[in-house]
Design a protein around this motif. Structure first.
Motif, PDB file in Angstrom:
ATOM      1  N   ARG A 119      88.996  91.985  89.262  1.00  6.29           N
ATOM      2  CA  ARG A 119      90.229  91.147  88.736  1.00  6.29           C
ATOM      3  C   ARG A 119      90.873  91.597  88.229  1.00  6.29           C
ATOM      4  NH1 ARG A 119      89.210  85.831  88.260  1.00  6.29           N
ATOM      5  NH2 ARG A 119      87.382  85.153  89.053  1.00  6.29           N
ATOM      6  N   ALA A 120      90.611  92.951  87.501  1.00  9.13           N
ATOM      7  CA  ALA A 120      91.771  93.898  86.894  1.00  9.13           C
ATOM      8  C   ALA A 120      92.420  94.846  88.075  1.00  9.13           C
ATOM      9  CB  ALA A 120      91.328  94.701  86.035  1.00  9.13           C
ATOM     10  N   GLY A 121      92.286  95.018  88.825  1.00  8.41           N
ATOM     11  CA  GLY A 121      93.079  95.728  90.597  1.00  8.41           C
ATOM     12  C   GLY A 121      93.656  94.804  90.993  1.00  8.41           C
ATOM     13  N   VAL A 122      93.556  93.678  90.873  1.00  9.32           N
ATOM     14  CA  VAL A 122      94.416  93.077  91.940  1.00  9.32           C
ATOM     15  C   VAL A 122      94.657  92.321  90.394  1.00  9.32           C
ATOM     16  CG1 VAL A 122      94.785  90.742  92.748  1.00  9.32           C
ATOM     17  CG2 VAL A 122      92.387  92.157  93.496  1.00  9.32           C
ATOM     18  N   LEU A 123      95.282  92.377  89.949  1.00 16.36           N
ATOM     19  CA  LEU A 123      95.859  91.797  88.578  1.00 16.36           C
ATOM     20  C   LEU A 123      97.872  92.965  88.990  1.00 16.36           C
ATOM     21  CD1 LEU A 123      97.325  89.670  86.673  1.00 16.36           C
ATOM     22  CD2 LEU A 123      96.245  91.501  84.994  1.00 16.36           C
ATOM     23  N   MET A 124      96.833  94.269  88.554  1.00 15.36           N
ATOM     24  CA  MET A 124      97.583  95.482  88.627  1.00 15.36           C
ATOM     25  C   MET A 124      98.660  95.091  89.681  1.00 15.36           C
ATOM     26  SD  MET A 124      95.150  98.607  87.708  1.00 15.36           S
ATOM     27  CE  MET A 124      94.607  98.632  86.418  1.00 15.36           C
ATOM     28  N   LEU A 125      97.947  94.824  90.726  1.00 17.41           N
ATOM     29  CA  LEU A 125      98.737  94.920  91.912  1.00 17.41           C
ATOM     30  C   LEU A 125     100.048  93.904  92.009  1.00 17.41           C
ATOM     31  CD1 LEU A 125      96.000  95.701  94.979  1.00 17.41           C
ATOM     32  CD2 LEU A 125      98.568  96.914  94.346  1.00 17.41           C
ATOM     33  N   ALA A 126      99.783  92.754  91.640  1.00 17.25           N
ATOM     34  CA  ALA A 126      99.777  91.615  92.133  1.00 17.25           C
ATOM     35  C   ALA A 126     101.054  91.125  90.732  1.00 17.25           C
ATOM     36  CB  ALA A 126      99.204  90.103  91.157  1.00 17.25           C
ATOM     37  N   ASP A 127     100.975  91.599  89.741  1.00 14.51           N
ATOM     38  CA  ASP A 127     102.047  92.544  88.350  1.00 14.51           C
ATOM     39  C   ASP A 127     103.229  93.272  89.371  1.00 14.51           C
ATOM     40  OD1 ASP A 127     103.164  92.343  85.609  1.00 14.51           O
ATOM     41  OD2 ASP A 127     101.772  94.251  85.362  1.00 14.51           O
ATOM     42  N   SER A 128     103.183  94.136  89.934  1.00 12.32           N
ATOM     43  CA  SER A 128     103.987  94.917  90.237  1.00 12.32           C
ATOM     44  C   SER A 128     104.689  94.310  91.894  1.00 12.32           C
ATOM     45  CB  SER A 128     102.908  96.535  91.303  1.00 12.32           C
ATOM     46  OG  SER A 128     104.191  97.112  91.867  1.00 12.32           O
ATOM     47  N   VAL A 129     103.791  93.320  92.562  1.00 10.40           N
ATOM     48  CA  VAL A 129     104.740  92.815  93.412  1.00 10.40           C
ATOM     49  C   VAL A 129     105.575  91.744  92.977  1.00 10.40           C
ATOM     50  CG1 VAL A 129     104.244  91.420  95.741  1.00 10.40           C
ATOM     51  CG2 VAL A 129     103.773  93.360  95.455  1.00 10.40           C
ATOM     52  N   ALA A 171     105.837  98.424  77.719  1.00  4.99           N
ATOM     53  CA  ALA A 171     105.839  97.747  76.611  1.00  4.99           C
ATOM     54  C   ALA A 171     105.476  96.926  76.473  1.00  4.99           C
ATOM     55  CB  ALA A 171     107.318  97.372  76.858  1.00  4.99           C
ATOM     56  N   VAL A 172     105.044  96.023  78.070  1.00  4.04           N
ATOM     57  CA  VAL A 172     103.944  94.872  78.209  1.00  4.04           C
ATOM     58  C   VAL A 172     102.613  94.537  79.100  1.00  4.04           C
ATOM     59  CG1 VAL A 172     104.047  92.414  78.157  1.00  4.04           C
ATOM     60  CG2 VAL A 172     105.678  93.148  76.959  1.00  4.04           C
ATOM     61  N   SER A 173     101.822  95.118  78.762  1.00  2.00           N
ATOM     62  CA  SER A 173     100.780  94.777  79.921  1.00  2.00           C
ATOM     63  C   SER A 173     100.007  93.553  79.943  1.00  2.00           C
ATOM     64  CB  SER A 173     100.078  96.378  80.024  1.00  2.00           C
ATOM     65  OG  SER A 173      99.651  96.532  80.963  1.00  2.00           O
ATOM     66  N   TYR A 174      98.716  93.694  80.507  1.00  2.00           N
ATOM     67  CA  TYR A 174      97.750  92.738  80.421  1.00  2.00           C
ATOM     68  C   TYR A 174      96.770  93.412  79.833  1.00  2.00           C
ATOM     69  CZ  TYR A 174     100.959  89.789  83.018  1.00  2.00           C
ATOM     70  OH  TYR A 174     101.705  89.081  83.977  1.00  2.00           O
ATOM     71  N   ALA A 175      96.392  92.739  78.911  1.00  2.00           N
ATOM     72  CA  ALA A 175      94.830  93.049  77.813  1.00  2.00           C
ATOM     73  C   ALA A 175      93.813  93.648  79.375  1.00  2.00           C
ATOM     74  CB  ALA A 175      94.017  92.100  76.844  1.00  2.00           C
ATOM     75  N   SER A 176      93.622  92.877  80.316  1.00  2.00           N
ATOM     76  CA  SER A 176      92.143  93.213  81.298  1.00  2.00           C
ATOM     77  C   SER A 176      92.735  94.612  81.124  1.00  2.00           C
ATOM     78  CB  SER A 176      92.024  92.227  82.179  1.00  2.00           C
ATOM     79  OG  SER A 176      93.104  91.337  83.030  1.00  2.00           O
ATOM     80  N   VAL A 177      94.170  94.835  81.906  1.00  2.00           N
ATOM     81  CA  VAL A 177      94.346  96.053  82.019  1.00  2.00           C
ATOM     82  C   VAL A 177      94.533  96.877  81.632  1.00  2.00           C
ATOM     83  CG1 VAL A 177      96.635  97.523  83.664  1.00  2.00           C
ATOM     84  CG2 VAL A 177      95.669  94.556  84.606  1.00  2.00           C
ATOM     85  N   LEU A 178      94.402  96.493  80.293  1.00  2.00           N
ATOM     86  CA  LEU A 178      94.410  98.145  79.056  1.00  2.00           C
ATOM     87  C   LEU A 178      93.812  98.497  79.027  1.00  2.00           C
ATOM     88  CD1 LEU A 178      96.933  96.219  76.521  1.00  2.00           C
ATOM     89  CD2 LEU A 178      97.326  98.742  78.073  1.00  2.00           C
ATOM     90  N   LYS A 179      92.079  97.613  79.432  1.00  2.00           N
ATOM     91  CA  LYS A 179      90.675  97.627  79.420  1.00  2.00           C
ATOM     92  C   LYS A 179      90.310  98.829  79.996  1.00  2.00           C
ATOM     93  CE  LYS A 179      90.107  93.955  75.752  1.00  2.00           C
ATOM     94  NZ  LYS A 179      89.556  92.499  76.162  1.00  2.00           N
ATOM     95  N   THR A 180      90.658  98.428  81.523  1.00  2.00           N
ATOM     96  CA  THR A 180      90.124  99.161  82.571  1.00  2.00           C
ATOM     97  C   THR A 180      90.458 100.951  83.132  1.00  2.00           C
ATOM     98  OG1 THR A 180      89.576  99.010  84.962  1.00  2.00           O
ATOM     99  CG2 THR A 180      91.774  98.753  84.422  1.00  2.00           C
ATOM    100  N   ASP A 181      89.391 101.615  82.596  1.00  2.00           N
ATOM    101  CA  ASP A 181      89.874 103.045  83.509  1.00  2.00           C
ATOM    102  C   ASP A 181      89.813 102.989  85.088  1.00  2.00           C
ATOM    103  OD1 ASP A 181      86.905 101.784  84.359  1.00  2.00           O
ATOM    104  OD2 ASP A 181      85.992 104.544  83.402  1.00  2.00           O
TER     105      ASP A 181
END
Length: 358
Positions: A204-214, A324-334
């Motif tokens: 979910r975190a990985g897909v959210l990063m991609l969806a955010d960019s796209v 400046a703004v990001s999603y919590a699940s993205v900030l927490k992941t490594d």
């Protein structure tokens, strides 16, 4: 790194892509003083069509030498320039002699200069294509040119006809005007993760990063997508690709992420490790209306609140930067390094130049 082990005193200098991009832009601004037809081929290569400038600045060679001198004196950089009657040969000319050189390839001398070169020097002949050609004894550009078009097409398909034309000096593709580009057909991003994804939360975190960019790129371009494509690669480099065509075009990060996850969870066991995911928005349109919607498959009406939220995020990032703004699940992941997360996904007789920074 292997280099550090072999050479302990090795000094590693971090790349400065911003500085590189800055100087490439400055070089192209010099080019623009000689012609409006300047087409970027890569970050440090451009084609110029100076046919309409010959009466102002002299021959192709003279203009090439003038450009080399100006770049050297004004920017303290060197460029190598190929001058020819088409783009493919101009590119070969820019690679022919380095550094700080002009190579002129004409209809009279191209066989002498280019035919002895390795076939891999030809534009768009990569390793796989070269392997196929070498199996039938084609090791040079001349050998490729000597084949019949039909023979190359049989070996390489449609792309074979293109490289055969290039080898024979038949490239007729024009040089585009400054700022002119091909219509965008898809917008995508991929991430090779710093560790294998393991479990639903990682995915979910990985897909959210991609969806955010796209999604951000779709909205910036004023585009919507009708199809979402996903590719997954596991640690053993096995790859699967799936896609879903939607009843209505989308461009919101939330919609892209939900569609991407739906595709993945239908095709992949979330407990199996994943090394890479790509997410691509295809079937692009400038309108959010499209597709044939029935009573049964019509999606919920898009939330105006979600639209406003993501537009606000775009504005904040545009003013204060991507982080400046990001999603919590993205900030927490490594699953990615900070540096990874900063990278956005993603010719009649003419005097044509291909200039490349040395």
């Amino acid at each position: 790194m292997a280099g550090e082990k072999k050479c302990p005193e090795l000094v590693l200098v971090p790349p400065r892509r911003g500085e590189y991009t800055k100087y490439c832009k400055l070089i192209n601004e010099i080019y623009a003083g000689y012609t409006s037809k300047v087409e970027a081929f890569s970050i440090d290569e451009s084609w110029l069509d100076v046919t309409g400038s010959l009466h102002l600045f002299g021959s192709g060679r003279e203009i090439a030498d003038m450009l080399r001198r100006r770049v050297r004196e004004e920017l303290q950089l060197t460029i190598s320039v190929g001058v020819s009657f088409n783009k493919a040969f101009a590119k070969l000319g820019s690679d022919y002699k380095k550094p700080d050189a002009t190579t002129v390839i004409t209809r009279e001398n191209f066989r002498t200069l280019l035919f002895p070169l390795p076939v891999t020097d030809m534009l768009y002949v990569g390793r796989k294509t070269a392997d196929i050609l070498q199996k039938v004894g084609v090791h040079t550009i001349g050998a490729l040119a000597s084949l019949k078009r039909a023979e190359v097409s049989k070996l390489l398909g449609k792309s074979g006809e293109l490289v055969w034309e290039y080898a024979n000096g038949l490239d007729e593709s024009p040089v585009r005007e400054i700022g002119q580009s091909d219509p965008v057909k898809s917008i995508g991003n991929s991430i090779t993760f710093r560790r294998n994804l393991a479990g639903e939360s990682d995915i979910r975190a990985g897909v959210l990063m991609l969806a955010d960019s796209v999604g951000a790129r779709l909205r910036k371009s004023g585009l919507y997508c009708q199809t979402v494509q996903v590719q997954i690669k596991d640690p053993d480099f096995r790859v699967i690709s799936r896609q879903k065509t939607l009843p209505r075009p989308i461009h919101l990060t939330k919609d892209l992420a939900e569609t991407g996850l739906e595709i993945i969870f239908k095709a992949w066991d979330p407990e199996k490790p994943i090394r890479l995911i790509s997410l691509t928005a295809a079937g692009l349109t400038e309108s959010e209306e499209g597709g044939q919607i029935t009573f049964f498959d019509a999606p919920p009406v898009r939330s105006k609140k979600q639209e406003n939220l993501e537009s606000a995020i775009d504005r904040i990032r545009g003013r204060f930067g991507k982080d400046a703004v990001s999603y919590a699940s993205v900030l927490k992941t490594d699953i990615v390094s900070k540096r990874q997360n900063d990278i956005p996904l993603l010719s009649e007789n003419k005097s044509v130049f291909s200039g490349e920074d040395d």
